[in-house]
Motif scaffolding. Structure first.
Motif, PDB file in Angstrom:
ATOM      1  N   ASP A  69       0.810  -1.216   0.000  1.00 52.77           N
ATOM      2  CA  ASP A  69       0.000   0.000   0.000  1.00 52.77           C
ATOM      3  C   ASP A  69       0.845   1.270   0.000  1.00 52.77           C
ATOM      4  N   ILE A  70       1.865   1.311   0.829  1.00 51.09           N
ATOM      5  CA  ILE A  70       2.662   2.546   0.898  1.00 51.09           C
ATOM      6  C   ILE A  70       3.423   2.765  -0.407  1.00 51.09           C
ATOM      7  N   THR A  71       3.847   1.685  -1.032  1.00 57.49           N
ATOM      8  CA  THR A  71       4.507   1.793  -2.334  1.00 57.49           C
ATOM      9  C   THR A  71       3.516   2.300  -3.382  1.00 57.49           C
ATOM     10  N   LEU A  72       2.308   1.749  -3.375  1.00 57.44           N
ATOM     11  CA  LEU A  72       1.266   2.214  -4.299  1.00 57.44           C
ATOM     12  C   LEU A  72       0.923   3.681  -4.069  1.00 57.44           C
ATOM     13  N   ALA A  73       0.824   4.082  -2.815  1.00 58.32           N
ATOM     14  CA  ALA A  73       0.478   5.468  -2.497  1.00 58.32           C
ATOM     15  C   ALA A  73       1.505   6.427  -3.087  1.00 58.32           C
ATOM     16  N   VAL A  74       2.781   6.129  -2.899  1.00 57.62           N
ATOM     17  CA  VAL A  74       3.834   6.994  -3.436  1.00 57.62           C
ATOM     18  C   VAL A  74       3.785   6.995  -4.960  1.00 57.62           C
ATOM     19  N   GLU A  75       3.630   5.827  -5.559  1.00 55.83           N
ATOM     20  CA  GLU A  75       3.561   5.752  -7.022  1.00 55.83           C
ATOM     21  C   GLU A  75       2.362   6.518  -7.571  1.00 55.83           C
ATOM     22  N   ARG A  76       1.223   6.401  -6.915  1.00 57.56           N
ATOM     23  CA  ARG A  76       0.023   7.097  -7.391  1.00 57.56           C
ATOM     24  C   ARG A  76       0.168   8.609  -7.257  1.00 57.56           C
ATOM     25  N   LEU A  77       0.774   9.060  -6.165  1.00 61.65           N
ATOM     26  CA  LEU A  77       1.014  10.496  -6.011  1.00 61.65           C
ATOM     27  C   LEU A  77       1.954  11.000  -7.103  1.00 61.65           C
ATOM     28  N   GLU A  78       2.993  10.236  -7.383  1.00 62.88           N
ATOM     29  CA  GLU A  78       3.933  10.636  -8.427  1.00 62.88           C
ATOM     30  C   GLU A  78       3.269  10.651  -9.803  1.00 62.88           C
ATOM     31  N   LYS A  79       2.474   9.629 -10.084  1.00 66.51           N
ATOM     32  CA  LYS A  79       1.843   9.508 -11.398  1.00 66.51           C
ATOM     33  C   LYS A  79       0.775  10.583 -11.615  1.00 66.51           C
ATOM     34  N   LYS A  80      -0.072  10.770 -10.613  1.00 64.59           N
ATOM     35  CA  LYS A  80      -1.201  11.677 -10.778  1.00 64.59           C
ATOM     36  C   LYS A  80      -0.813  13.150 -10.629  1.00 64.59           C
ATOM     37  N   TRP A  81       0.138  13.426  -9.731  1.00 60.42           N
ATOM     38  CA  TRP A  81       0.500  14.815  -9.456  1.00 60.42           C
ATOM     39  C   TRP A  81       1.989  15.068  -9.587  1.00 60.42           C
ATOM     40  N   GLY A  82       2.646  14.348 -10.446  1.00 61.44           N
ATOM     41  CA  GLY A  82       4.090  14.493 -10.611  1.00 61.44           C
ATOM     42  C   GLY A  82       4.535  15.905 -10.916  1.00 61.44           C
ATOM     43  N   PHE A  83       3.713  16.633 -11.644  1.00 66.26           N
ATOM     44  CA  PHE A  83       4.057  18.018 -11.969  1.00 66.26           C
ATOM     45  C   PHE A  83       4.161  18.874 -10.722  1.00 66.26           C
ATOM     46  N   VAL A  84       3.405  18.542  -9.702  1.00 64.32           N
ATOM     47  CA  VAL A  84       3.452  19.284  -8.446  1.00 64.32           C
ATOM     48  C   VAL A  84       4.701  18.902  -7.661  1.00 64.32           C
ATOM     49  N   LEU A  85       5.152  17.686  -7.847  1.00 58.94           N
ATOM     50  CA  LEU A  85       6.240  17.140  -7.049  1.00 58.94           C
ATOM     51  C   LEU A  85       7.614  17.297  -7.686  1.00 58.94           C
ATOM     52  N   GLN A  86       7.719  18.051  -8.730  1.00 59.72           N
ATOM     53  CA  GLN A  86       8.972  18.172  -9.454  1.00 59.72           C
ATOM     54  C   GLN A  86      10.129  18.681  -8.597  1.00 59.72           C
ATOM     55  N   ILE A  87       9.846  19.350  -7.526  1.00 62.97           N
ATOM     56  CA  ILE A  87      10.916  19.866  -6.670  1.00 62.97           C
ATOM     57  C   ILE A  87      11.724  18.738  -6.026  1.00 62.97           C
ATOM     58  N   TRP A  88      11.143  17.524  -5.964  1.00 63.68           N
ATOM     59  CA  TRP A  88      11.866  16.400  -5.366  1.00 63.68           C
ATOM     60  C   TRP A  88      12.608  15.583  -6.407  1.00 63.68           C
ATOM     61  N   HIS A  89      12.406  15.845  -7.660  1.00 63.06           N
ATOM     62  CA  HIS A  89      13.041  15.024  -8.706  1.00 63.06           C
ATOM     63  C   HIS A  89      14.115  15.783  -9.426  1.00 63.06           C
TER      64      HIS A  89
END
Length: 89
Positions: A69-89
């Motif tokens: 579940d925790i792996t899925l949660a992180v993957e789903r956040l990255e996939k769905k809102w990756g544009f928001v999370l670009q500061i970490w990549h």
């Protein structure tokens, strides 16, 4: 409404805890992480939780499925809102 801040907070917390969890060999540490995540989920935006849980009420709360579940949660956040999370990549 799902805010940028709620996405960033969830991603940061879940990503960090997932990385510790998957590399830990200490049962007490894994239990502490599961408890911390369950508490976090209780206060999480319901809309955001529903978006990453795929409708499962026990998502991130089921000991037997926690690592998945925790792996899925992180993957789903990255996939769905990756544009928001670009500061970490």
């Amino acid at each position: 409404m799902i805010t940028k801040d709620s996405i960033e907070t969830a991603y940061s917390f879940l990503h960090q805890k997932r990385n510790v969890y998957i590399h830990s060999s200490l049962d007490w540490q894994k239990d502490d992480i599961e408890y911390a995540i369950a508490s976090f989920v209780d206060d999480m935006s319901m809309e955001l939780y529903e978006a990453i849980s795929d409708g499962r009420a026990d998502f991130l709360r089921d000991h037997k499925r926690f690592e998945e579940d925790i792996t899925l949660a992180v993957e789903r956040l990255e996939k769905k809102w990756g544009f928001v999370l670009q500061i970490w990549h």
